[in-house]
Design a protein around this motif. Structure first.
Motif, PDB file in Angstrom:
ATOM      1  N   THR A   1      67.752  -6.393  -5.122  1.00  0.00           N
ATOM      2  CA  THR A   1      68.443  -7.364  -6.206  1.00  0.00           C
ATOM      3  C   THR A   1      69.049  -8.498  -5.661  1.00  0.00           C
ATOM      4  O   THR A   1      68.912  -9.492  -6.313  1.00  0.00           O
ATOM      5  N   LYS A   2      69.393  -8.578  -4.308  1.00  0.00           N
ATOM      6  CA  LYS A   2      70.134  -9.828  -3.896  1.00  0.00           C
ATOM      7  C   LYS A   2      69.207 -10.735  -3.518  1.00  0.00           C
ATOM      8  O   LYS A   2      68.218 -10.330  -2.912  1.00  0.00           O
ATOM      9  N   THR A   3      69.331 -12.006  -4.169  1.00  0.00           N
ATOM     10  CA  THR A   3      68.315 -13.098  -3.805  1.00  0.00           C
ATOM     11  C   THR A   3      68.772 -14.227  -2.997  1.00  0.00           C
ATOM     12  O   THR A   3      69.978 -14.412  -2.944  1.00  0.00           O
ATOM     13  N   ASN A   4      67.901 -14.826  -2.090  1.00  0.00           N
ATOM     14  CA  ASN A   4      68.033 -16.120  -1.404  1.00  0.00           C
ATOM     15  C   ASN A   4      67.993 -17.387  -2.454  1.00  0.00           C
ATOM     16  O   ASN A   4      67.526 -17.412  -3.485  1.00  0.00           O
ATOM     17  N   ALA A   5      67.878 -18.398  -1.760  1.00  0.00           N
ATOM     18  CA  ALA A   5      67.602 -19.805  -2.452  1.00  0.00           C
ATOM     19  C   ALA A   5      66.420 -19.957  -3.125  1.00  0.00           C
ATOM     20  O   ALA A   5      66.245 -20.538  -4.140  1.00  0.00           O
ATOM     21  N   GLN A   6      65.542 -19.104  -2.425  1.00  0.00           N
ATOM     22  CA  GLN A   6      63.984 -19.361  -3.089  1.00  0.00           C
ATOM     23  C   GLN A   6      63.941 -18.073  -4.290  1.00  0.00           C
ATOM     24  O   GLN A   6      63.103 -17.915  -4.653  1.00  0.00           O
ATOM     25  N   HIS A   7      64.986 -17.245  -4.446  1.00  0.00           N
ATOM     26  CA  HIS A   7      64.935 -16.163  -5.486  1.00  0.00           C
ATOM     27  C   HIS A   7      64.202 -15.296  -4.931  1.00  0.00           C
ATOM     28  O   HIS A   7      63.496 -14.603  -5.716  1.00  0.00           O
ATOM     29  N   ARG A   8      63.897 -14.924  -3.777  1.00  0.00           N
ATOM     30  CA  ARG A   8      63.429 -13.927  -3.078  1.00  0.00           C
ATOM     31  C   ARG A   8      64.467 -12.801  -2.576  1.00  0.00           C
ATOM     32  O   ARG A   8      65.383 -13.002  -2.046  1.00  0.00           O
ATOM     33  N   THR A   9      64.129 -11.295  -2.872  1.00  0.00           N
ATOM     34  CA  THR A   9      64.898 -10.373  -2.582  1.00  0.00           C
ATOM     35  C   THR A   9      64.524 -10.034  -1.121  1.00  0.00           C
ATOM     36  O   THR A   9      63.718 -10.491  -0.629  1.00  0.00           O
TER      37      THR A   9
ATOM     38  N   TYR B  37      55.981  -6.866  -4.020  1.00  0.00           N
ATOM     39  CA  TYR B  37      56.895  -6.263  -2.915  1.00  0.00           C
ATOM     40  C   TYR B  37      58.078  -5.669  -3.303  1.00  0.00           C
ATOM     41  O   TYR B  37      58.791  -4.440  -2.753  1.00  0.00           O
ATOM     42  N   ASN B  38      58.734  -5.921  -4.447  1.00  0.00           N
ATOM     43  CA  ASN B  38      60.063  -5.510  -5.025  1.00  0.00           C
ATOM     44  C   ASN B  38      59.748  -4.069  -5.722  1.00  0.00           C
ATOM     45  O   ASN B  38      60.984  -3.405  -5.570  1.00  0.00           O
ATOM     46  N   ALA B  39      58.743  -3.890  -5.919  1.00  0.00           N
ATOM     47  CA  ALA B  39      58.537  -2.365  -6.506  1.00  0.00           C
ATOM     48  C   ALA B  39      58.027  -1.135  -5.365  1.00  0.00           C
ATOM     49  O   ALA B  39      57.586  -0.351  -5.338  1.00  0.00           O
TER      50      ALA B  39
ATOM     51  N   ILE C 150      68.067 -12.660   5.731  1.00  0.00           N
ATOM     52  CA  ILE C 150      68.174 -11.188   5.525  1.00  0.00           C
ATOM     53  C   ILE C 150      69.866 -10.763   5.801  1.00  0.00           C
ATOM     54  O   ILE C 150      70.540 -10.358   5.107  1.00  0.00           O
ATOM     55  N   VAL C 151      70.185 -11.268   7.111  1.00  0.00           N
ATOM     56  CA  VAL C 151      71.472 -11.100   7.619  1.00  0.00           C
ATOM     57  C   VAL C 151      72.522 -11.584   6.529  1.00  0.00           C
ATOM     58  O   VAL C 151      73.589 -11.167   6.447  1.00  0.00           O
ATOM     59  N   ALA C 152      72.296 -12.838   6.566  1.00  0.00           N
ATOM     60  CA  ALA C 152      73.328 -13.772   5.586  1.00  0.00           C
ATOM     61  C   ALA C 152      73.183 -13.041   4.126  1.00  0.00           C
ATOM     62  O   ALA C 152      74.386 -12.738   3.632  1.00  0.00           O
ATOM     63  N   LEU C 153      72.439 -12.545   3.504  1.00  0.00           N
ATOM     64  CA  LEU C 153      72.179 -11.927   2.210  1.00  0.00           C
ATOM     65  C   LEU C 153      72.909 -10.434   2.346  1.00  0.00           C
ATOM     66  O   LEU C 153      73.677 -10.104   1.317  1.00  0.00           O
ATOM     67  N   LEU C 154      72.847  -9.785   3.225  1.00  0.00           N
ATOM     68  CA  LEU C 154      73.527  -8.573   3.696  1.00  0.00           C
ATOM     69  C   LEU C 154      75.048  -8.699   3.789  1.00  0.00           C
ATOM     70  O   LEU C 154      75.705  -7.842   3.617  1.00  0.00           O
ATOM     71  N   GLN C 155      75.489  -9.864   4.268  1.00  0.00           N
ATOM     72  CA  GLN C 155      76.675  -9.987   4.512  1.00  0.00           C
ATOM     73  C   GLN C 155      77.496 -10.591   3.365  1.00  0.00           C
ATOM     74  O   GLN C 155      78.653 -10.641   3.360  1.00  0.00           O
ATOM     75  N   ASP C 156      77.022 -11.226   2.417  1.00  0.00           N
ATOM     76  CA  ASP C 156      77.506 -11.631   0.996  1.00  0.00           C
ATOM     77  C   ASP C 156      78.158 -10.740   0.393  1.00  0.00           C
ATOM     78  O   ASP C 156      77.796  -9.515   0.150  1.00  0.00           O
TER      79      ASP C 156
END
Length: 155
Positions: A29-37, A86-88, A149-155
């Motif tokens: 569910t968590k996405t980056n600036a490119q809207h990728r999980t 990939y999200n599925a 990925i590290v940044a997304l998991l730390q947010d």
């Protein structure tokens, strides 16, 4: 090439440890600036390893410069992510796919014919990219997404 392969394996090991501890809901569910999980970023890393494997092989036996399909530019990498859903993807299977594709590209890199390193392919942006430059850049690209990925998991 040995050092580059080892650098990729080190990055892969770091990423594997991080992904093992990641919450399944967060990775989907968590996405980056490119809207990728995170799952989509991992899928993109699989695509990158697969596409680079093909380029490395082709650049060792076909005429240079080689016009090769360019999945990464002009928004095609997002299309690849979407078409492969990939999200599925089962999370455990996706992690195994990443490990296998990354280890395979490392194997191919470590066994590349170094007399072919100056062979080139022409990207969709009409840039000439040598086999050597492509291989040297692979760890940087992998680390870029590892850091995302590290940044997304730390947010």
């Amino acid at each position: 090439m040995e050092k580059i392969g080892d650098a990729i394996l080190t990055l892969l090991g770091t990423l594997e440890e991080i992904l093992k501890k990641a919450d399944i809901n967060t990775v989907a569910t968590k996405t980056n600036a490119q809207h990728r999980t995170i799952k989509q970023i991992v899928g993109h890393l699989c695509d990158s390893a697969s596409n680079n494997t093909h380029r490395i092989v082709h650049l060792q036996y076909q005429s240079s410069p080689l016009i090769f399909p360019d999945y990464a530019n002009l928004g095609k990498n997002d299309l690849w992510i979407k078409l492969q859903a990939y999200n599925a993807y089962d999370w455990e299977d996706l992690q195994a796919l990443l490990k296998a594709t990354a280890k395979h590209v490392v194997h191919v890199i470590k066994n590349v014919d170094e007399t072919k390193l100056q062979n080139e392919w022409i990207s969709a942006l009409n840039e000439r990219i040598s086999l050597e430059a492509m291989i040297v850049d692979f760890p940087r690209h992998f680390k870029l997404h590892l850091d995302e990925i590290v940044a997304l998991l730390q947010d």
